[in-house]
Design an enzyme around this catalytic site. Structure first.
Site, mmCIF file in Angstrom:
data_model
loop_
_atom_site.group_PDB
_atom_site.id
_atom_site.type_symbol
_atom_site.label_atom_id
_atom_site.label_comp_id
_atom_site.label_asym_id
_atom_site.label_seq_id
_atom_site.Cartn_x
_atom_site.Cartn_y
_atom_site.Cartn_z
ATOM 1 N N ASP A 356 -6.243 5.947 1.786
ATOM 2 C CA ASP A 356 -5.443 5.015 1.007
ATOM 3 C C ASP A 356 -3.988 5.481 1.069
ATOM 4 O O ASP A 356 -3.703 6.614 1.456
ATOM 5 C CB ASP A 356 -5.963 4.997 -0.432
ATOM 6 C CG ASP A 356 -5.176 4.056 -1.325
ATOM 7 O OD1 ASP A 356 -4.810 2.962 -0.854
ATOM 8 O OD2 ASP A 356 -4.916 4.416 -2.479
ATOM 9 N N LYS A 357 -3.064 4.617 0.682
ATOM 10 C CA LYS A 357 -1.642 4.987 0.695
ATOM 11 C C LYS A 357 -1.148 5.335 -0.700
ATOM 12 O O LYS A 357 -0.796 6.474 -0.992
ATOM 13 C CB LYS A 357 -0.790 3.847 1.266
ATOM 14 C CG LYS A 357 0.716 4.147 1.227
ATOM 15 C CD LYS A 357 1.532 2.935 1.611
ATOM 16 C CE LYS A 357 1.524 1.876 0.538
ATOM 17 N NZ LYS A 357 2.231 2.292 -0.701
ATOM 18 N N GLU A 477 11.208 -2.669 -6.527
ATOM 19 C CA GLU A 477 12.144 -3.463 -7.320
ATOM 20 C C GLU A 477 12.546 -2.727 -8.593
ATOM 21 O O GLU A 477 13.691 -2.774 -9.022
ATOM 22 C CB GLU A 477 11.530 -4.822 -7.646
ATOM 23 C CG GLU A 477 11.290 -5.695 -6.430
ATOM 24 C CD GLU A 477 11.344 -7.165 -6.772
ATOM 25 O OE1 GLU A 477 10.816 -7.516 -7.847
ATOM 26 O OE2 GLU A 477 11.914 -7.940 -5.991
ATOM 27 N N ARG A 579 12.421 2.231 2.934
ATOM 28 C CA ARG A 579 12.169 0.792 2.956
ATOM 29 C C ARG A 579 13.517 0.087 2.899
ATOM 30 O O ARG A 579 14.276 0.263 1.947
ATOM 31 C CB ARG A 579 11.344 0.364 1.762
ATOM 32 C CG ARG A 579 10.055 1.111 1.553
ATOM 33 C CD ARG A 579 9.307 0.492 0.407
ATOM 34 N NE ARG A 579 8.149 1.270 0.003
ATOM 35 C CZ ARG A 579 7.202 0.824 -0.786
ATOM 36 N NH1 ARG A 579 7.288 -0.394 -1.275
ATOM 37 N NH2 ARG A 579 6.177 1.567 -1.106
ATOM 38 N N THR A 580 13.790 -0.734 3.870
ATOM 39 C CA THR A 580 15.094 -1.392 3.928
ATOM 40 C C THR A 580 14.991 -2.824 3.406
ATOM 41 O O THR A 580 14.026 -3.535 3.689
ATOM 42 C CB THR A 580 15.636 -1.419 5.364
ATOM 43 O OG1 THR A 580 14.693 -2.079 6.215
ATOM 44 C CG2 THR A 580 15.867 -0.006 5.874
ATOM 45 N N THR A 660 -4.380 0.150 3.146
ATOM 46 C CA THR A 660 -3.657 -0.057 1.899
ATOM 47 C C THR A 660 -3.622 -1.528 1.517
ATOM 48 O O THR A 660 -3.748 -2.408 2.373
ATOM 49 C CB THR A 660 -2.210 0.483 2.020
ATOM 50 O OG1 THR A 660 -1.483 0.179 0.831
ATOM 51 C CG2 THR A 660 -1.499 -0.161 3.199
ATOM 52 N N ASN A 771 -10.385 0.649 -6.287
ATOM 53 C CA ASN A 771 -10.455 -0.191 -5.099
ATOM 54 C C ASN A 771 -10.894 0.586 -3.863
ATOM 55 O O ASN A 771 -11.242 -0.006 -2.842
ATOM 56 C CB ASN A 771 -9.085 -0.828 -4.842
ATOM 57 C CG ASN A 771 -8.040 0.205 -4.480
ATOM 58 O OD1 ASN A 771 -7.841 1.170 -5.210
ATOM 59 N ND2 ASN A 771 -7.370 0.027 -3.367
ATOM 60 N N ASP A 772 -10.877 1.909 -3.947
ATOM 61 C CA ASP A 772 -11.299 2.741 -2.823
ATOM 62 C C ASP A 772 -12.769 3.136 -2.908
ATOM 63 O O ASP A 772 -13.284 3.803 -2.000
ATOM 64 C CB ASP A 772 -10.449 4.017 -2.757
ATOM 65 C CG ASP A 772 -8.966 3.717 -2.615
ATOM 66 O OD1 ASP A 772 -8.637 2.879 -1.770
ATOM 67 O OD2 ASP A 772 -8.158 4.321 -3.353
#
Length: 1029
Positions: A356-357, A477, A579-580, A660, A771-772
């Site tokens: 997972d990430k 954000e 992250r751009t 992910t 979730n994993d």
């Protein structure tokens, strides 16, 4: 099938499943049959069951009954006790979840009920920080706007808060009790696994002031089971319960995992049975098939049953427990827990690691690292310069306003759009203002800012300035909004229709910070297809309308005005793992906005192709001549030592896949930052493909892409798994790294099973969220992290660790040791059984092929227990290299995946050794003591015990004090037993000099040649580890 439910509960609830969590494998009726089936489906155990049962037949009995029945009963008892303990723990956890209390609304008042008693059609009140017990439609919240936030970390693995909106007609009701005055129905589509999709409608026939209405329902009107309400309280209408919930449908059932070493031993036991059968037939054939030869055949089968030693299972299970204890006591990986002690050897055979990430590779702590504006770039270290520019800009415009004879408070603070050329302070303010407005973030303290009021600014200014807590569906954000707060522009409040910024940078001398209030006219949320989000706002002070947009450089580059630095700077940030986001802005006149709004409203009611029609209007009216403001770079901080760990795994021959639920751009940035994508390596993207034809063409291109990292999104992956699973597996399995984005829990488990089926290799899955769980259960080895997303993954996994970097030591050191030690232990125990059986064969052949036992009673039992068990088991302490060398040279691990430590070749070598030693011991004993043949049993048995102790010493590479004492202790026990067991030993004969020197000769002939052969091989063909020690 679809469900049509009545709001007045006038429907049959019993047709829907009970709302219970059930992860246990057994009940009181199925425990014994299932456990016995799991044990006896292995040939190894089934064979010994038949041997034990045969001893109840007088004609087939050989020796004492307990010799054959006792070990089998012991092994089964230990296994059943362990299975009961593990299943009891699972049942206990289930009961805790099923007994959680909730408030249910009824026409007669409220009731407190456990989660298991909640049924479809119930109205349930969910409080802040309470787990949602079933899938619900959100009817009411305590927020006047009907909005609330839920945490979905136990469902999709993302800790971002998701916005949910109550159904408008029910939110407008005065009180919860008014819900029981409604008459209507809820339509919900059939239960399915997709947590991002839901279709339904709410039809109210009577009870509303506006008359009958039908409201469409979407996923933003739902609260799925296992999510947590993060703000306020809410009332939900239950539509799915139990196994029909999204959480249950995405969670696979627990399975009993069997290690590859156990499977290999099971295959070897079948070969050993064939050897036993062959020797028995040979004995009967050489005797000429006399009389009732088939009874003699069965007696020989039982007599040679030591060839398949039942003590092998006991030794291997004890070894597994020892390895588990060593892992849990390792100070280098503190907090590690072994929850499945049956598969520690699997850690030594891993070839694919699926991780997972969020929360596994990363800390899920976003931080804005860089803002680039073309001529200038700002980092966290230079954020004070940004604050000074803001202060300068605000001061300049305040002075201009005073010179123009206007009051400062009526001045459009921070605006200077009439200038022909903006200076740097103005440009800085423009991008900070845009970043503070273009998002879906909501401050936690919303009550400080009333929604629609003429005194909005005054009341907000009077609020106590304090550190804000933010809610959003994306952590990057939040990171951007926190940065704007850090430099002096704070998001003070937000409703569905307004947003307020507090200009802390303009507050001087302890004065009140000015506020800017904006009306939210339109919001265009981020989607994986558009790769951008936008917002249209109108300033209440100036009336100016702004369209602000941010998104991925690949799409924003075509929207914003051309700039020669944009592509280069985005590339630089991406290489740094950031992250751009490209930020642009456009001013709209009232007339231009009216034209857009009119066209947009027409597009919103289009029946077919609504989304495409809306996007065309946005592109035509807004996404033209957008001014480029700058580029932001956000870092999702990796956990400690992640890069080093991934490099170690790669050098060890382990291919790492990242699965992910995050979007493509985010996952790609993390893969680059974590060095999962090597420098200069091509990133091959397969995203947005929803037809079989497109996926087939993309797979064809992938096969020719060469060495690359594949990035595939959930939609494309779903089509590939449905139609081209073998082609996808063949192409992806050979790649050094794969990143799967927007994966549902079911897809994660499907990828695990696909790799297992296609490659026949061992797969490890690691994650930290609910979730994993499906992926962890499906993998050959499941590793759960204890993290922010709860304990469910940790409790479900086979191994629990505190951080991802511990996986390297878990595999390269503990996995390698566990596998090599168990392989050696298994082969040595098999050798121990083979050698005594070969001696029995020689003895029977010398005595006219009679099925008479050479060693009986306590000798046979003592040989595999008190005389040799401790020295043989001490092999679990052996190691060929130190932990430092194993971690420094991960290539040593890669050799294990070839399976050469325990193979038919090594088995054949031990078989030949056993034939030589067994034959030598028996034949030389008969030859040297031909005049004293009555003592052949004690002679042969003494040589056998001494030979085994010397063989243990021969196999040891690194001596441990317990090894030394176990050999000496076993030898002392054997010598002492000579006086304790006079029925088997003649003490006066054994104390004679002839016995001593002849016994030493027998032992030397059987053992010394093997020492010589081993020394020669070490000189001319040394193993890889020998070159490092």
């Amino acid at each position: 099938m679809e469900a049509i439910l009545r709001l007045d509960n006038n429907f049959k609830k019993s047709r829907y499943p009970r709302n219970v969590v059930q992860n246990n494998r057994y009940n009181i009726f199925t425990f014994l049959p299932l456990v016995l089936f799991e044990q006896f489906k292995f040939f190894f155990n089934l064979y010994f069951l038949l041997v034990a049962l045969s001893q109840f037949v007088p004609q087939l009995r050989i020796g004492y009954l307990f010799t054959y029945v006792g070990p089998l009963v012991f092994v089964l008892a230990v296994t059943m006790a362990k299975e009961w303990h593990d299943d009891h723990a699972r049942r206990k956890r289930d009961n805790e979840a099923n007994s959680q209390k909730y408030l249910r609304l009824t026409a007669d008042g409220t009731q407190v009920v456990p989660s298991a008693k909640i049924r479809v059609g119930d109205l349930v009140v969910i409080e802040k920080n309470q787990r949602v017990p079933a899938d619900m439609i959100l009817l009411r919240t305590t927020e006047s706007s009907g909005a609330c936030f839920v945490r979905t970390d136990q469902l999709d693995g993302e800790t971002d808060w998701k916005l949910r909106v109550a159904v408008a007609p029910t939110q407008k009701l005065t009180d919860n009790a008014d819900l029981f005055g409604l008459h209507g129905s809820v339509y919900a589509d059939a239960p399915h696994k997709d947590i991002y999709e839901f279709e339904g409608n709410l039809a109210v026939e009577s009870g509303l002031s506006e008359g009958p209405v039908t409201v469409p329902l979407a996923v933003e009107n739902t609260m799925w089971a296992n999510t947590t309400l993060a703000s306020g309280s809410a009332v939900g209408y239950v539509v799915y319960t139990g196994r029909d919930t999204r959480a249950a449908m995405n969670t696979g059932r627990a399975k009993t995992k069997v290690g590859i070493l156990d499977s290999e031993v099971n295959r070897l036991s079948k070969i050993l049975f064939l050897v036993t059968l062959g020797l028995s037939l040979a004995m009967v054939a050489l005797d000429g098939f006399k009389a009732v030869w088939y009874v003699t055949l069965f007696r020989f089968l039982i007599l040679f049953s030591s060839i398949i030693p039942i003590s092998l299972r006991v030794n291997l299970d004890m070894g597994k427990s020892f390895y588990s204890m060593v892992i849990e006591r390792d100070a280098e990986i503190p907090g590690s827990v072994v929850r499945n002690s049956m598969i520690p050897e699997e850690l030594g055979r891993i070839e694919y690691c699926l991780t997972d990430k969020t929360g596994t590779l990363t800390c899920n702590e976003m931080e804005l690292k860089r803002v680039h504006m073309g001529l200038m770039a700002y980092t966290l270290e230079t954020s004070d310069e940004v604050t000074r520019h803001l202060q300068t800009n605000l001061k300049e415009h305040a002075e201009e306003a005073e010179a123009a004879g206007e009051a400062c408070r009526d001045t459009p603070l921070g605006t200077g759009h009439g200038r022909v050329r903006r200076d740097m302070p103005q440009r800085v303010f423009d991008i900070v203002e845009s970043l503070a407005l273009c998002h879906n973030v909501t401050p936690a303290e919303e009550s400080a800012i009333p929604a629609e009021d003429d005194t909005l600014d005054a009341q907000a200014a009077a609020a106590v300035v304090r550190e804000m807590a933010y809610q959003a569906s994306s952590p990057d954000e939040v990171a951007i909004v926190k940065w704007t707060e850090h430099v002096g522009v704070t998001l003070a409040g937000r409703t569905l229709t307004t947003m307020t910024l507090r200009l802390d940078a303009a507050a001087t001398g302890g004065g009140t910070a000015p506020l800017l209030t904006y009306e939210i006219l339109q919001v265009f949320p981020f989607t994986s297809e558009s790769k951008r989000m936008g917002i249209v706002v109108r300033s209440r002070r100036t009336g100016e309308i702004l369209f602000i947009q941010k998104g991925a450089d690949v799409v924003m580059g075509r929207i914003v005005q051309y700039s020669d630095w944009l592509d280069e700077e985005c590339g630089n940030m991406a290489r740094d793992g950031l992250r751009t986001l490209v930020v642009g802005r456009k001013r709209l006149s009232p007339q231009a906005y009216e034209r857009f709004d009119s066209a947009f409203q027409r597009a919103r009611v289009v029946v077919v192709g609504r989304a495409e029609a809306m996007q065309r209007v946005v592109a035509e009216h807004l996404e033209r001549d957008v001014e480029l403001l700058g580029v932001t770079g956000v870092e999702d901080r990796l956990q400690d030592h992640v890069r080093t760990t991934l490099e170690l795994l790669g050098n060890a021959g382990v291919r790492v896949w990242m699965l992910t639920g995050d979007k493509v751009e985010t996952a790609t940035c993390v893969a680059v930052s974590a060095r999962l994508v090597r420098r200069g390596q091509l990133v091959h993207v397969m995203a947005g493909l929803r037809s079989a034809h497109e996926v087939q063409a993309a797979l064809a291109a992938l096969r020719t892409a060469g060495d690359c990292c594949l990035v595939v999104d959930g939609d494309t992956l779903g089509v590939a798994l449905d139609f081209f699973s073998d082609e996808f597996a063949q192409a992806a399995a050979a790649l050094p790294a794969v990143v799967c984005c927007r994966c549902s829990p079911t897809q994660k488990a499907a990828v695990v099973r696909l790799l297992q089926r296609h490659t026949r290799r061992r797969v490890l899955a690691i994650g930290d969220g609910a979730n994993d769980v499906s992926m962890i259960r499906a993998a050959d080895v499941g590793v759960g992290l204890v993290g922010r997303e709860g304990m469910q993954a940790s409790l479900t996994a086979d191994f629990s660790v505190m951080q991802f970097s511990y996986v390297a030591r878990l595999l390269l050191w503990h996995g390698r040791n566990s596998y090599k030690r168990s392989a050696k232990l298994a082969q040595f125990v098999i050798h121990r059984g083979l050698i005594i059986s070969i001696m029995q064969v020689v003895f029977s052949a010398l005595f006219y092929f009679a099925p008479i036992a050479l060693f009986q009673g306590m000798l046979l039992v003592g040989y595999t227990t008190v005389y040799t068990m401790a020295p043989v088991f001490s092999l679990v302490l052996d190691r060929d290299v130190s932990a430092e060398i194993a971690m420094l040279y991960p290539e040593l691990y890669a050799e294990l995946t070839k399976g050469r430590v325990l193979s038919f070749k090594t088995f054949s070598s031990w078989l030949l050794i056993s034939i030589y030693q067994g034959g030598a011991l028996m034949l030389i004993a008969v030859w040297l003591f031909d005049t004293e043949f009555i003592h052949v049993v004690s002679i042969a048995f003494t040589g056998l015990v001494l030979n085994e102790l010397l063989m243990v010493a021969l196999e040891i590479r690194t001596w441990h004090r317990w090894m030394f004492w176990s050999i000496l202790g076993s030898l002392a026990i054997y010598v002492a037993s000579i006086w304790v067991l006079p029925a088997y030993f003649d003490v006066s004969f054994i104390l004679s000099a002839a016995f001593v020197w002849k016994s030493l000769v027998i032992t030397a002939v059987s053992s010394v040649p093997l020492y010589i052969i081993k020394a020669i091989r070490r000189i001319y063909a040394p193993p890889a580890y020998a070159k490092l020690t």
